[in-house]
Design a protein around this motif. Structure first.
Motif, short mmCIF file in Angstrom:
data_model
loop_
_atom_site.label_atom_id
_atom_site.label_comp_id
_atom_site.label_asym_id
_atom_site.label_seq_id
_atom_site.Cartn_x
_atom_site.Cartn_y
_atom_site.Cartn_z
N GLY A 124 0.81 -1.21 0.00
CA GLY A 124 0.00 0.00 0.00
C GLY A 124 0.85 1.26 0.00
O GLY A 124 1.78 1.39 0.80
N VAL A 125 0.55 2.17 -0.92
CA VAL A 125 1.28 3.44 -1.01
C VAL A 125 0.28 4.57 -1.22
O VAL A 125 -0.87 4.35 -1.57
CB VAL A 125 2.30 3.44 -2.18
N ARG A 126 0.73 5.80 -1.01
CA ARG A 126 -0.06 6.97 -1.39
C ARG A 126 0.36 7.40 -2.80
O ARG A 126 1.47 7.10 -3.25
CB ARG A 126 0.18 8.12 -0.41
N PRO A 135 -3.85 3.02 4.91
CA PRO A 135 -2.97 1.90 4.54
C PRO A 135 -2.58 1.05 5.74
O PRO A 135 -2.30 -0.14 5.58
CB PRO A 135 -1.73 2.61 3.96
N ASN A 136 -2.60 1.61 6.95
CA ASN A 136 -2.29 0.81 8.14
C ASN A 136 -3.45 -0.11 8.50
O ASN A 136 -3.24 -1.26 8.88
CB ASN A 136 -1.95 1.72 9.32
N GLU A 137 -4.67 0.40 8.36
CA GLU A 137 -5.86 -0.43 8.62
C GLU A 137 -5.89 -1.60 7.63
O GLU A 137 -6.12 -2.76 8.01
CB GLU A 137 -7.12 0.43 8.48
N ASP A 166 -5.44 -7.06 4.10
CA ASP A 166 -5.74 -6.73 2.70
C ASP A 166 -4.47 -6.36 1.94
O ASP A 166 -4.46 -6.39 0.71
CB ASP A 166 -6.73 -5.56 2.63
N LEU A 167 -3.43 -5.97 2.67
CA LEU A 167 -2.12 -5.67 2.08
C LEU A 167 -1.08 -6.54 2.77
O LEU A 167 -1.27 -7.01 3.88
CB LEU A 167 -1.75 -4.20 2.32
N ASP A 168 0.05 -6.74 2.07
CA ASP A 168 1.17 -7.49 2.67
C ASP A 168 2.17 -6.54 3.32
O ASP A 168 2.92 -6.94 4.22
CB ASP A 168 1.87 -8.32 1.59
N ILE A 204 9.33 4.65 6.00
CA ILE A 204 9.61 3.26 6.32
C ILE A 204 8.74 2.29 5.53
O ILE A 204 7.68 2.67 5.02
CB ILE A 204 9.40 3.02 7.83
N ILE A 205 9.21 1.04 5.45
CA ILE A 205 8.42 -0.08 4.94
C ILE A 205 7.92 -0.84 6.16
O ILE A 205 8.69 -1.15 7.07
CB ILE A 205 9.25 -1.00 4.03
N VAL A 206 6.62 -1.12 6.17
CA VAL A 206 5.98 -1.73 7.34
C VAL A 206 5.24 -3.01 6.93
O VAL A 206 4.64 -3.06 5.85
CB VAL A 206 4.98 -0.72 7.96
N VAL A 207 5.31 -4.02 7.78
CA VAL A 207 4.56 -5.27 7.58
C VAL A 207 3.85 -5.61 8.89
O VAL A 207 4.09 -4.99 9.92
CB VAL A 207 5.49 -6.44 7.17
N ARG A 208 3.00 -6.64 8.85
CA ARG A 208 2.40 -7.11 10.09
C ARG A 208 3.47 -7.80 10.95
O ARG A 208 4.40 -8.40 10.42
CB ARG A 208 1.27 -8.10 9.78
N GLU A 209 3.31 -7.71 12.26
CA GLU A 209 4.28 -8.34 13.17
C GLU A 209 4.49 -9.80 12.82
O GLU A 209 5.62 -10.30 12.85
CB GLU A 209 3.79 -8.21 14.63
N GLN A 210 3.42 -10.51 12.46
CA GLN A 210 3.53 -11.95 12.20
C GLN A 210 4.34 -12.23 10.93
O GLN A 210 4.82 -13.35 10.75
CB GLN A 210 2.13 -12.55 12.06
#
Length: 252
Positions: free
Chosen positions: A16-18, A51-53, A59-61, A211-217
């Motif tokens: 997800g990006v703006r 994009p965080n939600e 819905d995003l990786d 930054i590039i962010v992913v889910r903790e898992q």
């Protein structure tokens, strides 16, 4: 959906990006990733959608649009389980002036304008501190908190600080000796931090790096390192430097 399933089905990693800068940069990142065997799709999230939600919901990786304090506040407010996996760039805030070439040239009594929102006011005050004009309260850490005018413990130069909305500061440069202008509005006014700034935010050890962010898992998933490597490639660095001419600075 687990990533192994996504890759097995040759479904792309959804990032997800703006729109605008991030969308343009990720067009290059996806090409670099493809050469390295990683299928990536940049998904432009517009309007009020978060994009965080979308990332937290699966819905995003990954997403790539924000800096650390913004993410920190979102996690605090919403309880998202998200992790930072790589740095991208910084859009530096800078002080600009029609009258002076260096912030050290400011005379006693100089009018200095800074943003009135907590995040950008903090950034501006840190620049003034680093330039030796003010001192800030002991224990302040920009990675964990913000500062305001009330947190100035000493003026090393007699300056008068005024606050205004960021959108106003670029238009009122004639009325002050110097103003701290965020990148978006500076760029619209034809100003580039690294070229025109008389004092520029440092890129080292700066929480306002994007930054590039992913889910903790997913933070240790097999695809994360190749995704970050595709972004932090020489091709992407050269694109950023050529395309944005110093208003956007790679931090890798």
């Amino acid at each position: 959906m687990g990533l192994t399933q996504a890759q097995a089905a040759d479904k792309p990693l959804r990032v997800g990006v703006r729109g605008g800068t991030d969308e343009q940069i990720w067009e290059v990142v996806t090409k670099v990733a493809r050469k390295n065997g990683l299928n990536v799709e940049a998904v432009v999230i517009s309007g009020a959608a978060s994009p965080n939600e979308a990332l937290n919901n699966g819905d995003l990786d990954a997403n790539s649009f924000q800096h650390i304090p913004f993410l920190r506040d979102q996690i605090k407010q919403r309880g998202y389980k998200l992790s930072v996996v790589g740095n991208t760039y910084i859009s530096p805030i800078a002080f600009y002036s029609k009258k002076y070439k260096s912030i050290r040239d400011l005379p006693d009594g100089a009018k200095v304008a800074i943003p009135n929102d907590p995040s950008n006011q903090t950034r501006a005050l840190v620049v003034l501190r680093d330039a030796g004009l003010i001192t800030l309260r002991d224990g302040f850490d920009p990675f964990t908190g913000t500062v305001s005018l009330n947190d100035i413990t000493a003026y090393k130069k007699k300056i008068t600080l005024t606050e205004a909305a960021s959108v106003v500061l670029a238009r009122s440069l004639e009325d002050v000796d110097t103003a701290a202008i965020v990148n978006t509005f500076a760029y619209q006014a034809g100003l580039i931090a690294t070229r025109d700034g008389i004092a520029v935010e440092k890129r080292e050890n700066n929480p306002y790096v994007n930054i590039i962010v992913v889910r903790e898992q997913d933070k240790n998933a097999a695809w994360v390192a190749p995704l970050v490597k595709a972004y932090q490639s020489e091709e992407v660095r050269q694109f950023i430097q050529k395309q944005y001419g110093g208003s956007v600075v790679p931090v890798f």
